[in-house]
Design a protein around this motif. Structure first.
Motif, PDB file in Angstrom:
ATOM      1  N   LYS A  22     -14.884   7.213   6.471  1.00  0.00           N
ATOM      2  CA  LYS A  22     -15.815   7.804   5.520  1.00  0.00           C
ATOM      3  C   LYS A  22     -15.119   8.233   4.230  1.00  0.00           C
ATOM      4  CE  LYS A  22     -19.509  11.188   5.277  1.00  0.00           C
ATOM      5  NZ  LYS A  22     -20.297  12.161   6.013  1.00  0.00           N
ATOM      6  N   PHE A  23     -13.944   8.814   4.334  1.00  0.00           N
ATOM      7  CA  PHE A  23     -13.264   9.328   3.151  1.00  0.00           C
ATOM      8  C   PHE A  23     -12.028   8.526   2.760  1.00  0.00           C
ATOM      9  CE2 PHE A  23     -15.479  12.984   5.024  1.00  0.00           C
ATOM     10  CZ  PHE A  23     -16.323  13.273   3.959  1.00  0.00           C
ATOM     11  N   ASP A  24     -11.826   7.371   3.362  1.00  0.00           N
ATOM     12  CA  ASP A  24     -10.665   6.534   3.047  1.00  0.00           C
ATOM     13  C   ASP A  24     -10.965   5.709   1.801  1.00  0.00           C
ATOM     14  OD1 ASP A  24      -8.242   5.317   3.201  1.00  0.00           O
ATOM     15  OD2 ASP A  24      -8.658   4.181   5.021  1.00  0.00           O
ATOM     16  N   PRO A  25     -10.087   5.717   0.791  1.00  0.00           N
ATOM     17  CA  PRO A  25     -10.362   4.989  -0.442  1.00  0.00           C
ATOM     18  C   PRO A  25     -10.256   3.468  -0.307  1.00  0.00           C
ATOM     19  CG  PRO A  25      -8.196   5.983  -0.561  1.00  0.00           C
ATOM     20  CD  PRO A  25      -8.831   6.461   0.713  1.00  0.00           C
ATOM     21  N   VAL A  26      -9.690   2.957   0.782  1.00  0.00           N
ATOM     22  CA  VAL A  26      -9.526   1.519   0.963  1.00  0.00           C
ATOM     23  C   VAL A  26     -10.439   1.053   2.077  1.00  0.00           C
ATOM     24  CG1 VAL A  26      -7.896  -0.332   1.475  1.00  0.00           C
ATOM     25  CG2 VAL A  26      -7.141   1.660   0.196  1.00  0.00           C
ATOM     26  N   THR A  27     -11.342   0.141   1.751  1.00  0.00           N
ATOM     27  CA  THR A  27     -12.291  -0.375   2.735  1.00  0.00           C
ATOM     28  C   THR A  27     -11.749  -1.642   3.379  1.00  0.00           C
ATOM     29  OG1 THR A  27     -13.430  -1.734   1.119  1.00  0.00           O
ATOM     30  CG2 THR A  27     -14.236   0.521   1.387  1.00  0.00           C
ATOM     31  N   GLY A  33       0.812  -1.216   0.000  1.00  0.00           N
ATOM     32  CA  GLY A  33       0.000   0.000   0.000  1.00  0.00           C
ATOM     33  C   GLY A  33       0.843   1.262   0.000  1.00  0.00           C
ATOM     34  N   ARG A  34       1.890   1.264   0.794  1.00  0.00           N
ATOM     35  CA  ARG A  34       2.757   2.443   0.858  1.00  0.00           C
ATOM     36  C   ARG A  34       3.531   2.641  -0.439  1.00  0.00           C
ATOM     37  NH1 ARG A  34       4.606   3.962   6.531  1.00  0.00           N
ATOM     38  NH2 ARG A  34       3.120   2.906   7.870  1.00  0.00           N
ATOM     39  N   ALA A  35       4.031   1.548  -1.009  1.00  0.00           N
ATOM     40  CA  ALA A  35       4.865   1.655  -2.209  1.00  0.00           C
ATOM     41  C   ALA A  35       4.048   1.934  -3.467  1.00  0.00           C
ATOM     42  CB  ALA A  35       5.661   0.365  -2.392  1.00  0.00           C
ATOM     43  N   VAL A  36       2.943   1.251  -3.621  1.00  0.00           N
ATOM     44  CA  VAL A  36       2.174   1.351  -4.863  1.00  0.00           C
ATOM     45  C   VAL A  36       1.115   2.452  -4.797  1.00  0.00           C
ATOM     46  CG1 VAL A  36       0.667   0.086  -6.428  1.00  0.00           C
ATOM     47  CG2 VAL A  36       2.598  -1.077  -5.381  1.00  0.00           C
ATOM     48  N   LEU A  37       0.410   2.533  -3.681  1.00  0.00           N
ATOM     49  CA  LEU A  37      -0.698   3.480  -3.568  1.00  0.00           C
ATOM     50  C   LEU A  37      -0.337   4.770  -2.846  1.00  0.00           C
ATOM     51  CD1 LEU A  37      -3.430   0.905  -2.505  1.00  0.00           C
ATOM     52  CD2 LEU A  37      -3.046   1.827  -4.787  1.00  0.00           C
ATOM     53  N   GLY A  38       0.764   4.746  -2.096  1.00  0.00           N
ATOM     54  CA  GLY A  38       1.110   5.907  -1.296  1.00  0.00           C
ATOM     55  C   GLY A  38       0.197   6.075  -0.092  1.00  0.00           C
ATOM     56  N   LEU A  39      -0.397   4.983   0.371  1.00  0.00           N
ATOM     57  CA  LEU A  39      -1.326   5.004   1.501  1.00  0.00           C
ATOM     58  C   LEU A  39      -0.924   3.962   2.530  1.00  0.00           C
ATOM     59  CD1 LEU A  39      -4.673   4.841  -0.493  1.00  0.00           C
ATOM     60  CD2 LEU A  39      -3.756   6.858   0.619  1.00  0.00           C
ATOM     61  N   THR A  40      -1.260   4.214   3.779  1.00  0.00           N
ATOM     62  CA  THR A  40      -1.124   3.158   4.780  1.00  0.00           C
ATOM     63  C   THR A  40      -2.432   2.381   4.809  1.00  0.00           C
ATOM     64  OG1 THR A  40      -1.896   4.603   6.546  1.00  0.00           O
ATOM     65  CG2 THR A  40       0.481   4.490   6.195  1.00  0.00           C
ATOM     66  N   LEU A  41      -2.331   1.082   4.908  1.00  0.00           N
ATOM     67  CA  LEU A  41      -3.523   0.229   4.853  1.00  0.00           C
ATOM     68  C   LEU A  41      -3.861  -0.424   6.193  1.00  0.00           C
ATOM     69  CD1 LEU A  41      -2.929  -1.548   1.428  1.00  0.00           C
ATOM     70  CD2 LEU A  41      -4.216   0.525   1.912  1.00  0.00           C
ATOM     71  N   ARG A  42      -3.021  -0.236   7.206  1.00  0.00           N
ATOM     72  CA  ARG A  42      -3.258  -0.905   8.489  1.00  0.00           C
ATOM     73  C   ARG A  42      -4.591  -0.506   9.121  1.00  0.00           C
ATOM     74  NH1 ARG A  42       0.928  -3.889  10.658  1.00  0.00           N
ATOM     75  NH2 ARG A  42       2.940  -3.463   9.706  1.00  0.00           N
TER      76      ARG A  42
END
Length: 71
Positions: A47-52, A30-39
């Motif tokens: 509500k506004f997080d793109p990963v459910t 998630g950090r490398a490909v999406l630039g997001l933390t997924l934990r």
């Protein structure tokens, strides 16, 4: 046959380490490909997080069925 023999502390420790490795692989991806933390998606949705949570566990299923060379 002792049915509890396979559930010793060593077995539980190895299982916990394996689960932590899966969670680390998901978070690193998630950090490398999406630039997001997924934990955070592991436990709840925002509500506004793109990963459910559903997306998180879909990735979890993919990584759980993958054979890693270090495992």
């Amino acid at each position: 046959m002792d049915r509890h023999r396979c559930c010793g502390s060593d077995n539980l420790r190895l299982r916990a380490a394996g689960l932590q490795s899966l969670e680390d692989a998901i978070d690193t991806t998630g950090r490398a490909v999406l630039g997001l933390t997924l934990r955070c998606a592991r436990c709840h949705d925002h509500k506004f997080d793109p990963v459910t949570q559903r997306d998180y566990y879909a990735l979890y299923g993919i990584f759980a069925s993958t054979q890693f060379p270090w495992a």
